[in-house]
Design a protein around this motif. Structure first.
Motif, PDB file in Angstrom:
ATOM      1  N   UNK A 176       3.435 -14.445  15.289  1.00  0.00           N
ATOM      2  CA  UNK A 176       2.391 -14.732  14.239  1.00  0.00           C
ATOM      3  C   UNK A 176       2.255 -16.266  14.086  1.00  0.00           C
TER       4      UNK A 176
ATOM      5  N   UNK B 226      -7.594  -9.266  14.933  1.00  0.00           N
ATOM      6  CA  UNK B 226      -6.774  -9.380  14.138  1.00  0.00           C
ATOM      7  C   UNK B 226      -6.017  -9.055  13.387  1.00  0.00           C
ATOM      8  N   UNK B 227      -5.551  -7.745  14.142  1.00  0.00           N
ATOM      9  CA  UNK B 227      -5.080  -6.666  13.272  1.00  0.00           C
ATOM     10  C   UNK B 227      -3.076  -6.621  14.304  1.00  0.00           C
ATOM     11  N   UNK B 228      -2.806  -6.524  14.052  1.00  0.00           N
ATOM     12  CA  UNK B 228      -0.925  -6.327  14.735  1.00  0.00           C
ATOM     13  C   UNK B 228      -0.678  -4.589  15.392  1.00  0.00           C
TER      14      UNK B 228
ATOM     15  N   UNK C 129      -1.216  -3.445  10.464  1.00  0.00           N
ATOM     16  CA  UNK C 129      -0.478  -2.966  11.939  1.00  0.00           C
ATOM     17  C   UNK C 129      -0.686  -1.562  12.315  1.00  0.00           C
TER      18      UNK C 129
ATOM     19  N   UNK D 232       0.614  -1.209   0.335  1.00  0.00           N
ATOM     20  CA  UNK D 232      -0.129   0.072  -0.212  1.00  0.00           C
ATOM     21  C   UNK D 232       1.043   1.229   0.150  1.00  0.00           C
TER      22      UNK D 232
ATOM     23  N   UNK E 115      -6.621 -15.362  17.167  1.00  0.00           N
ATOM     24  CA  UNK E 115      -7.545 -13.877  16.247  1.00  0.00           C
ATOM     25  C   UNK E 115      -6.222 -13.614  14.428  1.00  0.00           C
ATOM     26  N   UNK E 116      -5.248 -14.318  15.552  1.00  0.00           N
ATOM     27  CA  UNK E 116      -4.129 -14.046  14.928  1.00  0.00           C
ATOM     28  C   UNK E 116      -3.235 -12.904  15.173  1.00  0.00           C
ATOM     29  N   UNK E 117      -4.162 -11.851  16.106  1.00  0.00           N
ATOM     30  CA  UNK E 117      -3.639 -10.307  16.190  1.00  0.00           C
ATOM     31  C   UNK E 117      -2.500 -10.226  17.163  1.00  0.00           C
ATOM     32  N   UNK E 118      -2.525  -9.457  17.797  1.00  0.00           N
ATOM     33  CA  UNK E 118      -1.093  -9.012  18.802  1.00  0.00           C
ATOM     34  C   UNK E 118      -1.373  -7.258  19.048  1.00  0.00           C
ATOM     35  N   UNK E 119      -0.911  -7.580  20.386  1.00  0.00           N
ATOM     36  CA  UNK E 119      -0.420  -5.801  21.367  1.00  0.00           C
ATOM     37  C   UNK E 119       1.044  -6.462  21.385  1.00  0.00           C
ATOM     38  N   UNK E 120       1.483  -4.742  20.461  1.00  0.00           N
ATOM     39  CA  UNK E 120       3.076  -5.119  20.231  1.00  0.00           C
ATOM     40  C   UNK E 120       3.494  -3.849  21.840  1.00  0.00           C
TER      41      UNK E 120
ATOM     42  N   UNK F 291      -4.543  -1.159  -1.150  1.00  0.00           N
ATOM     43  CA  UNK F 291      -3.585  -2.102  -1.538  1.00  0.00           C
ATOM     44  C   UNK F 291      -3.432  -1.994  -2.772  1.00  0.00           C
TER      45      UNK F 291
ATOM     46  N   UNK G 291       6.515 -10.423   5.508  1.00  0.00           N
ATOM     47  CA  UNK G 291       5.435 -10.711   4.644  1.00  0.00           C
ATOM     48  C   UNK G 291       5.542 -11.873   3.756  1.00  0.00           C
TER      49      UNK G 291
ATOM     50  N   UNK H  77      -2.418 -10.855   4.460  1.00  0.00           N
ATOM     51  CA  UNK H  77      -1.764  -9.779   4.834  1.00  0.00           C
ATOM     52  C   UNK H  77      -2.040  -8.629   6.687  1.00  0.00           C
ATOM     53  N   UNK H  78      -1.372  -8.846   7.785  1.00  0.00           N
ATOM     54  CA  UNK H  78      -1.486  -8.592   8.683  1.00  0.00           C
ATOM     55  C   UNK H  78      -1.329  -7.025   8.074  1.00  0.00           C
TER      56      UNK H  78
END
Lengths: 345, 137, 559
Positions: free
Chosen positions: A123, B34-36, B8, A1, A95-100, B135, A33, B5-6
């Motif tokens: 991931x 499902x988002x980072x 972010x 993007x 969920x595959x998500x994450x909090x970083x 995208x 990715x 693709x995740x």
């Protein structure tokens, strides 16, 4: 993007090496990715790397790893070295998500052009540390960051993964997190290059330090410990007649106050010297490269397999294994045969 | 198996505003979608936010602000993002932002302002749709 | 309260009722939901009867107002003797604008003042500090110096009216400015009555406007409590708060427990300093939220009084009955206000205010209807004030003390909240106390969890919010909003610049140097801060000295 540098890999790689942080950030995303340019980028940049010293920081949650990395990065910056930080956090298996959230502890480093902080989610890789981390480290290395910290999730299997990436491994402990020392529970004490007891101002710190020292004494009976200004330093056996293994120094720190950071940096640098000037060190380097090659080979083979073998075929064989009609090894061999003679199933 | 693709997302609290309940709830909701999510914490200057967005190469920047300082701070953030070559990052905002201030924010590059009481899955759906569109472009 | 025979008869009758009356009713038409819960998610039964209070002792648990354990109120006559103070939190823009708002409110019948400061002030920054960029006057009044404080209270009889100031990190400095501003008008500090919020523990937990790390912050707070106990007998040097904890997403039980736990921590810190508990405890005050669930909130206040009284008497050995009193201010829950159909907020605030009054609050702020959108307009704040006045004058609820006592529901909810709080105290103790728990992120995580759960309930419609997920109406919001004077910031900066020019720079330097030195010792800092303020050192300059010596707090990350 966002603007992809497109097909100009050489230009992208060059910009990255010249310090273009956006190019670096985009490149890390790209390898994360597994996008098309990733392989070419890494290939172009791998020869430029090998200058950074990579420090893995592992330990159970609650030991203060992020705060410690923050303090160590600041100490390095005071010494004029540039620092890259890769902070890894677990992705949710559901969920595959994450909090970083590690970046939050590193606000002291904000605004410093000599520091690059990147948060990465596991991931779903087996083991806590993502494969992408290895590639991200290569990119940070190529971009010129002299010291690269990898801060792991601390879930246990990470430590093995980190061993293949990092030159120096710091295992962080903290008092009051449970009766046994976490590192011992995880069995990773052997991989540690440096042991740090963080939150050393808390109750129980004395016992934690004493227990760890006992473990070290058991593992390295030929070397003694000495108490030096309240931190425990190893007497390095660097004499030629007794070129011992590296004995991990045991250091105390209070990361929130930056206390102990300079001593830990000294230990990292001492370890770095050890790696570059001793045969043991060279051996470790060689082994590490071999492990990385091994993993790359595994991945390439799996990728090839996915390309050459139809999904249905794979599933069919899997069902045979589940039903115990075929054993896993034989199934694997059948799949390999598909690799060698594509088109035949 | 190819993975979608995740997405972010950087969730940030610009300025001195200390109310992080909403930001944390949204961060968790996006994670559950499902988002980072990189959560920056409190007391972020526009420079810190733009730099974090750059290093983390995020698809979305979410700004939560309840202090009333949005007209001063948010346009500075979008301007810095543009300067860093991140003009096509999706920037959204939420908190206490009067309707009459929204046009100015949109003109400054905020794609959408979410009012108080917006269901979190509406925010997640909006992000997904917008990121997918960008995208493809 | 009932004897064995009576209870048996009631139990039997109940069974019959369930069989003959309830059963058929349920068979004909079920109930609206499978489970009924309070706003905090705790289950509420269909019916409460004497059986639920079977073992209760009226004297031990409920008692009389003004008498241990104070479940029914800290004063014997409560609102028959004196109504709660109507104290509307206000502040925006410059000191002049806020001064005008205070006069407006006093004219319309408020009986106490409450100051809202802007973010830079809350963090100890002057209007012209770089960190203050864009934040001037937006959610409170900017006070950067004694000069601003003098303007803020110009024409207001601070010897006859009490002022509450919502200030935490730099509380000691702002308090000093209030004291000196009064001094300049010939009012001795011993005559001043009011409150400074000054509760740093809840900042780390919920409101997040801290400056310094925990240890020096606690030192400063004990300094203020000590100074007040010696010099300002009418002043509450701390307002131990649960309001913000609730706003951040906590449940009623968490609000109750965390607030009281903070209170215990302050008591212990003062005892450690060597202060006599009966010298300082009577002036510890509290600040609670008034949320939506009417009965849960009333029960919460009653449980709070009972728990505090018992702890002060039994655990801390206080002998003076005033040390056992939990006196509190209440604010209706800001987080429940909706931007959609703002006029509905008037109704919400009314119910919440009613809960506070039925719960025996000493002082009350009612939110304005437009508060979800911006700072309240004059009209909106007037309606909020009138809400209190109508409850006081027209509803009859003030005729009798603690009118809901004895309600089987209320007493059971009170008992349950008390038990819930005790359980939470145990968890905090296990972690080593409030400050270690803060460092481990215990509170922050629990609150984030509750907040998330609540949002989830709203998102999936399980918890209905009128105008948000039911009874919605499309269309823009048309409430006249308050406009902060854009020129205000410029005038404020000018005032600051003039102040820096005209004051005795040498005196300022000396005072700040003395403060810096004292900060590194264990001396009480209030006299030094007062001296700095008298020399017209600004808020930012004074706080910078303290920042240098104490360091700044870094929030731990956690979800």
């Amino acid at each position: 993007m966002s603007q992809t540098p497109g097909n100009d890999i050489a230009g992208w790689a060059e910009r990255l090496r010249q310090g273009d942080r956006r190019a670096l950030a985009r490149a890390i995303t790209c390898v994360e990715n597994g996008e098309a340019p990733a392989a070419a980028l890494l290939s172009a940049l791998y020869p430029c790397g090998g200058h950074a010293h990579v420090i893995g920081v592992t330990g159970a949650p609650g030991t203060g790893k992020s705060t410690l990395v923050n303090a160590l990065a600041r100490a390095y910056r005071r010494r004029g070295l540039t620092v890259g930080i890769l902070a890894v956090d677990p992705s949710s298996p559901f969920t595959g998500g994450a909090i970083l959230g590690d970046r939050l502890r590193m606000r002291d480093l904000a605004g410093d052009a000599g520091v690059f902080v990147r948060s990465m989610a596991t991931r779903g890789s087996t083991g806590g540390l993502s494969r992408m981390a290895a590639d991200a480290v290569h990119l940070l290395d190529a971009a010129g960051y002299q010291r690269i910290f990898i801060e792991t999730v601390g879930a246990g299997q990470d430590e093995v993964e980190v061993a293949r990436l990092a030159h120096t491994i710091i295992v962080v402990e903290a008092p009051g997190l449970g009766d046994d020392i976490q590192a011992i529970k995880a069995g990773i004490l052997e991989t540690a290059s440096i042991l740090v007891v963080n939150k050393a101002d808390r109750e129980g710190a004395e016992q934690t330090i004493a227990s760890l020292r006992m473990m070290l004494d058991l593992q390295h009976p030929e070397q003694a410990t000495v108490s030096h200004h309240g931190t425990l330093m190893a007497i390095a056996a660097a004499t030629p007649e007794a070129p011992g293994r590296w004995r991990p120094p045991l250091l105390a720190a209070v990361a929130t106050e930056g206390r102990g950071a300079d001593e830990i940096i000294d230990a990292i640098e001492a370890h770095r010297l050890y790696l570059t000037t001793t045969p043991e060190g060279a051996g470790l380097r060689a082994r590490r490269a071999e492990i990385e090659l091994g993993h790359a080979l595994d991945e390439a083979l799996r990728h090839l397999l996915a390309q050459r073998v139809a999904r249905e075929e794979y599933v069919r064989l899997l069902e045979e294994v589940i039903d115990r009609r075929v054993d896993p090894r034989s199934a694997a061999e059948q799949l390999i045969r598909c690799l060698c003679s594509p088109g035949e199933s | 198996m190819s993975e979608e693709r995740r997405i972010r997302v950087l969730v940030a609290k610009p300025g001195l505003d200390g109310h992080d309940r909403g930001a944390k709830v949204v961060a968790r909701a996006l994670r559950d979608a499902g988002m980072e999510v990189i959560y920056t914490g409190l007391r972020q200057t526009p420079e810190m936010i733009a730099e974090a967005a750059l290093q983390e190469d995020v698809d979305v920047v979410g700004l939560s602000i309840l202090s009333g300082a949005h007209l001063a701070l948010l346009p500075r953030i979008t301007e810095l993002l543009r300067k860093n070559g991140m003009a096509d990052v999706l920037v959204i905002a939420g908190g206490i932002i009067p309707d009459e201030d929204v046009p100015a924010l949109e003109a400054a590059g905020i794609a959408r302002v979410f009012g108080p009481g917006t269901p979190t899955d509406e925010i997640a759906a909006y992000i997904r749709q917008q990121v997918a569109e960008r995208r493809q472009a | 309260m009932f004897d064995e025979e009576q209870l048996k008869a009631i139990a039997e009758a109940r069974r019959a009722w369930e069989r003959d009356v309830l059963g058929p009713a349920l068979a004909r038409a079920g109930e609206r939901r499978d489970e009924f819960t309070t706003v905090s998610g705790r289950p509420v039964e269909r019916l409460y009867t004497p059986l639920d209070q079977a073992g209760a002792s009226y004297l031990a648990k409920i008692g009389f107002p003004g008498s241990y354990p104070f479940t029914r109120g800290v004063h014997a006559t409560m609102y028959r003797g004196q109504l709660w103070t109507m104290r509307m939190f206000a502040g925006f823009g410059t000191a002049e604008e806020t001064n005008a708002r205070y006069k407006y409110l006093l004219e319309h019948g408020e009986t106490g003042l409450s100051v809202a400061f802007d973010f830079p002030t809350l963090y100890g920054y002057d209007t012209d500090d770089p960190e203050a960029e864009g934040e001037f006057g937006k959610c409170g009044v900017a006070v950067s110096s004694l000069a601003d404080m003098e303007v803020l209270f110009d024409g207001i009889p601070v010897d006859r009216i009490t002022t509450s100031m919502t200030i935490n990190g730099p509380a000691a400095v702002i308090w000093a400015m209030y004291i000196v501003a009064a001094e300049r008008r010939g009012i001795p500090m011993a005559q001043l009555g009011g409150t400074i919020q000054n509760d740093i523990l809840k900042e780390y937990i919920a409101q997040k406007s801290w400056i310094f790390p925990p240890r020096p912050s606690m030192r400063l707070i004990v300094d203020t409590i000590e100074f007040a106990s010696r010099n300002l007998p009418r002043w509450n040097p701390i307002s131990i708060s649960g309001y913000h904890i609730r706003e951040a997403g906590a449940t009623a039980a968490q609000e109750l427990a965390y607030t009281l736990a903070d209170g215990f921590t302050y008591v212990e810190a003062c005892l450690e300093r060597g202060l006599d508990v009966d010298r300082f405890a009577p002036r510890l005050s509290f600040f609670f939220n008034a949320h939506n669930d009417l009965f849960e909130e009333i029960a919460k206040y009653r449980a709070a009084r009972r728990i505090w009284a018992r702890a002060m008497r039994e655990r801390y050995g206080a002998k003076n009955p005033r040390s056992w009193w939990l006196r509190f201010h209440t604010q209706t829950a800001g987080c429940t206000l909706t931007a959609q159909q703002p006029e509905n907020n008037v109704v919400r605030v009314t119910l919440q205010a009613l809960a506070a009054v039925l719960g025996g609050t000493q002082s009350l702020h009612t939110n304005s209807m437009d508060e979800a959108l911006a700072l309240p307009s004059e009209q909106a704040v007037r309606v909020a004030l009138r809400t209190q006045q109508i409850i006081a004058e027209e509803s009859g609820v003030t005729n009798s003390v603690d009118p809901l006592a004895g309600s089987y529901l209320i007493e059971t909810l009170t008992d349950r909240l008390e038990a819930d709080a005790e359980a939470i105290f145990g968890e905090i103790q296990a972690l080593g106390g409030v400050i270690p728990a803060i460092e481990r992120g215990y509170f922050q995580r629990a609150i984030a969890e509750s907040a998330y759960r609540y949002q989830h309930e709203v998102d999936c419609g399980q918890r209905r919010v009128v105008g948000v997920n039911c009874y919605q109406m499309p269309g823009p919001i048309t409430i006249p909003l308050l406009k902060v004077d854009a020129e205000g910031e410029r005038r404020q900066r000018e005032r600051l610049a003039r102040l820096r020019r005209e004051r005795d720079a040498h005196a300022v330097r000396q005072a700040l140097a003395a403060l810096r030195r004292a900060a590194t010792t264990s001396e009480n800092l209030m006299p030094y801060i007062l001296d700095a303020v008298r020399a017209y050192a600004t808020l930012g300059e004074t706080c910078r000295v303290l920042r240098d010596v104490f360091g700044e707090y870094r929030e731990p990350s956690l979800f």
